[in-house]
Design an enzyme around this catalytic site. Structure first.
Site, PDB file in Angstrom:
ATOM      1  N   ASP A   1       0.829  -1.193   0.000  1.00  0.00           N
ATOM      2  CA  ASP A   1       0.000   0.000   0.000  1.00  0.00           C
ATOM      3  C   ASP A   1       0.873   1.257   0.000  1.00  0.00           C
ATOM      4  OD1 ASP A   1      -2.718   1.263   0.486  1.00  0.00           O
ATOM      5  OD2 ASP A   1      -1.638   1.989   2.250  1.00  0.00           O
TER       6      ASP A   1
ATOM      7  N   GLU B   1       1.903  -0.286  -4.982  1.00  0.00           N
ATOM      8  CA  GLU B   1       1.004   0.808  -5.317  1.00  0.00           C
ATOM      9  C   GLU B   1       1.909   2.031  -5.430  1.00  0.00           C
ATOM     10  OE1 GLU B   1      -3.202   2.767  -3.796  1.00  0.00           O
ATOM     11  OE2 GLU B   1      -1.733   2.131  -2.285  1.00  0.00           O
TER      12      GLU B   1
END
Length: 833
Positions: A497, A534
């Site tokens: 993330d 990401e």
């Protein structure tokens, strides 16, 4: 009320509210004496904490705050001698009982960090560079009661002369039970906030290396909203049985092991997948790891072969409810707020089974998925934790252990935030294990044991110096806990993330070769896993196509999402970009040894609109989130097809259904690795909420009754197209497309107003595939190219048609030389004999 120094929240008046049924019993006190030899120090007394019945809250400190404030001056040294402050010894409180457990205590060893079973007993080891005092806190299982607090909390103060090696504090206790023990630490140190310290010895902290964490037993139990979390361990259970012929994923070749290019990833939330009653599962397993197992047939019917699980590390779903605030009605159901990086989310166990059962059931889930040919990828969050900021801190672990090491700080000792969700987790343990059990966090200093280097221990004052020194030694910061998830739980990969945040130095500036990113890419175990970034953060570090990768890292391709959304909804001037994206984004990834599959293609992900909402809303509708509608992205590139939200207009509903099929077809025929979101296979709606992290309701839950209602049309199309991709390698080339692989049927690349694209993918066996996408609001009649010799074009897909004619696997013959393509529709033709 954020800091709960012991085991219960301030509104709880009886000790039974924490860890109900965690243990089988508890006595009020154990009384014996320590014995030992020259290597064992005699313990004269250990303080024993016990809550009095009917304790009341004290401001925001919790029911045990008064006791704990005194206890930090009264706990005993582990080897005898009463702890003192200012040379004055306080009298004992009636809540503290002097006892003499029949244990032997040894100095212990520094490695491995966490809790380990050694020849002389149970070893506890924790890192804190700046701590001045460390106390081990234990809650033991006893017989005769289901209330663990009846056994009290035993506290053992470490002697820095005996229980400290470098910056690691350690102790070994003989005769401790090998399971059902809760433990944590009180840690004290400098109180200088301007230098980045946030020590508070009134709080019992979770060990960052705890392999299991206990908290409340049931997800979202508001009666336990102020529960404290503690580590635990289980050395009694037999090793998990993976099966006689089972091998670790990605370490050895497996029958089910899939190359990256062959994956179709399904992003999903463990709890939300089965928690709704419409799942038809028993209430004890709804929302659990076992619930996922029960629904594997659905995943197989859909056709996906990898699941990407939203965070499954221990987190506190009720963190928003610990104090009055605009979001105190919400439950964190996404899980992007980690408490501990080694332990599976305990409340995903069935029937409130706790951490030990959660660990076993997680393995059962992985084993069952693997047996079905489905890989498991974990979404991991290293850019921030649950501990919030200085305005509203929620100290559970890292902050209280060594804030200055674990979090990124500015020159004034203030917390930096590039995640948008809390202070930047600095990934900062400072040690390399001389026994190769390397720690997993980015160092700001480092300590080298003489045993491993042959030299005296050395400390490096900053990141760069550490990395340079490590390069000389051919070492590096190794992600131990990620290895743990591969070797212990057999997961196949990780999605990181806001991974760009991990590419920043200790001052927040971008690094060209981030050591943690490199370490993962080069790690002997992790380099064979799927590793996905990401590639952006909330501080503006956008690295799509340029994420440091060492030819190993794949990326969520945010440009694919945006360009595909724009073209399908009919924006002008994006045809060329759309063509580049479906062809594998060579402009981004054709570099060094990178491949098309390093692009994780997606139109929809957990954060943002669902696919149905993407074609139903022009604007986000996040009022239910309590942030005045300011949260969530404003750049959604969505189109409501003529009406905002739900409607009974048949023409609008038909257009929306067509657009969802267009998006799905584009995704599944694109070069690269496709990823779809749970629920899009039946058209799930969140009613326009594009940031639904805090809703443990039907907003996020998979609605199985809606799936049943759309099984014959919407779901059928989605499943058929996924399986068609698997059956045709022209959609998943190993290398970027050449002129021999694709023909573009286009003479108007420079026409800004053109919204039509057609191309042919050439198959070596002659089974070419023709695709055309019409994003105009009018019909386009096209002249079809000549099919390969002895073959004719047959229609497989036309999104303008209703089910079952929208997808015909065997093809519809007699297409002819032309095809009239409807507005906002797409077709797929296959050259067949």
């Amino acid at each position: 009320m954020l800091h709960q120094p012991l085991l219960c929240g301030s509104k709880v008046t009886t000790p039974s509210t924490f860890f109900a049924s965690a243990f089988s019993a508890g006595n009020n006190a154990a009384r014996c004496s320590f014995t030992g030899n020259s290597s064992v120090r005699h313990v004269r007394s250990v303080r024993f904490m016990k809550q009095a019945s009917g304790s009341k809250s004290n401001n925001e400190r919790g029911v045990f705050s008064e006791t704990m404030d005194r206890a930090k001056h009264r706990t005993t040294n582990a080897y005898g001698g009463r702890a003192q402050e200012g040379g004055v010894l306080e009298e004992e409180s009636s809540k503290v009982i002097e006892s003499r457990p029949s244990w032997k205590i040894f100095p212990g060893q520094a490695f491995p960090l966490g809790v380990s079973e050694v020849d002389s007993g149970i070893n506890f080891s924790i890192f804190s560079q700046h701590a001045t005092a460390v106390t081990l806190c234990l809650v033991l299982p006893e017989r005769g009661s289901i209330d663990p607090l009846d056994g009290g909390m035993i506290e053992i103060v470490f002697d820095p002369n005996l229980n400290k090696t470098g910056d690691i504090w350690h102790i070994c206790i003989e005769d401790l039970p090998q399971s059902n023990v809760l433990y944590g630490y009180r840690i004290d140190g400098p109180q200088d906030w301007g230098k980045g310290h946030r020590f508070d010895s009134s709080i019992v902290l979770v060990d960052p290396y705890a392999k299991l964490v206990e908290g409340r037993r049931y997800f979202g139990d508001v009666n336990m909203k102020l529960s404290t979390f503690l580590g635990t361990f289980d050395f009694d259970s037999l090793p998990f049985d993976w099966g006689e012929n089972y091998k670790l994923p990605n370490i050895s070749e497996l029958a089910f092991y899939l190359r990256f290019k062959d994956l179709v990833i399904y992003e999903m939330n463990v709890r939300a997948f089965t928690i709704d009653e419409s799942s038809g599962l028993d209430s004890n397993i709804r929302g659990s790891y076992l619930g996922v197992i029960e629904k594997i047939p659905h995943l197989l019917e859909l056709g996906i072969n990898a699941v990407e699980l939203l965070p499954v590390f221990e987190f506190d779903e009720l963190e928003f409810q610990r104090r009055p605030n605009p979001r105190d009605h919400m439950i964190n159901t996404w899980g992007y707020s980690t408490i501990n990086f080694f332990s599976p989310m305990s409340r995903y166990a069935s029937a409130g089974g706790g951490s030990v059962n959660a660990s076993r059931e997680f393995k059962e889930m992985v084993k069952a998925l693997h047996s079905s040919g489905i890989e498991v990828i974990l979404d991991v969050v290293y850019n921030h934790t649950n501990e919030a900021d200085d305005d509203n801190p929620y100290t559970t672990s890292f902050r209280g252990i060594d804030n200055k090491v674990y979090y990124m700080l500015d020159n004034n000792g203030q917390l930096l935030n590039f995640s948008g969700c809390g202070p930047m987790f600095g990934l900062g343990l400072k040690f390399v294990d001389p026994n190769a059990r390397h720690v997993w966090l980015k160092p700001t200093h480092s300590y080298h044991d003489k045993k491993s280097t042959g030299k005296e221990p050395q400390f490096y004052p900053n990141w760069t110096a550490f990395v340079n020194a490590q390069c000389v030694r051919n070492q590096g910061p190794e992600p131990m806990h990620l290895r743990h998830w591969v070797t212990e739980y057999h997961v196949d990969g990780f999605r990181f993330d806001l991974a760009s945040a991990l590419c920043r130095g200790i001052d927040g500036s971008p690094l060209n070769a981030p050591p943690l990113i490199r370490a993962i890419a080069k790690d002997a175990v992790l380099s064979r896993c799927k590793i996905i970034a990401e590639p952006w953060d909330c501080g503006g570090l956008y690295l799509v196509g340029s994420f440091p990768n060492w030819d190993r890292w794949a990326e969520w391709n945010g440009k694919y999402r945006d360009d595909v959304r724009k073209f399908i909804k009919g924006d002008s001037g994006v045809k060329g970009s759309f063509a580049t994206r479906v062809a594998g984004s060579s402009d981004l990834y054709r570099m060094n040894k990178r491949r098309p599959y390093h692009s994780i293609n997606f139109v929809i992900a957990h954060d943002g609109f669902t696919l149905r909402d993407l074609v139903s809303y022009n604007f986000k509708h996040n009022e239910a989130n309590g942030e005045g509608g300011y949260d969530g992205s404003n750049d959604n590139f969505s189109w409501n097809c003529g009406f905002e939200g739900e409607t009974d207009d048949a023409s609008i509903k038909a257009l929306r259904a067509r657009q969802m099929k267009n998006f799905h077809l584009a995704l599944m025929i694109s070069q690269g690795t496709p990823m779809m979101l749970m629920g899009d296979e039946y058209g799930h709606t969140r009613n326009g909420n594009n940031n639904s992290y805090g809703h443990d309701t039907a907003i996020n839950s998979f609605l199985w009754d809606q799936l049943d209602a759309r099984k014959s049309d919407h779901f059928r199309f989605f499943s058929k197209v996924i399986k068609y991709r698997h059956a045709h390698e022209v959609f998943s080339h190993e290398s970027f497309l050449s002129k021999n692989d694709i023909t573009w049927h286009e003479d108007h690349w420079d026409n800004h107003d053109s919204k039509f694209l057609a191309f042919t993918l050439h198959d070596r066996s002659g089974g070419d595939i023709y695709l055309a996408f019409n994003a105009h609001d009018y019909f386009i009649k096209v002249l079809l190219p000549t099919p390969p010799e002895k073959r004719k074009w047959q229609r497989v897909v036309d999104t303008n048609l209703k089910s079952p004619d929208d997808f015909v696997h065997d093809g519809v013959p007699s297409v002819g030389n032309t095809y009239n393509i409807a507005p906002y529709s797409s077709i797929l033709l296959e050259a067949k004999f």
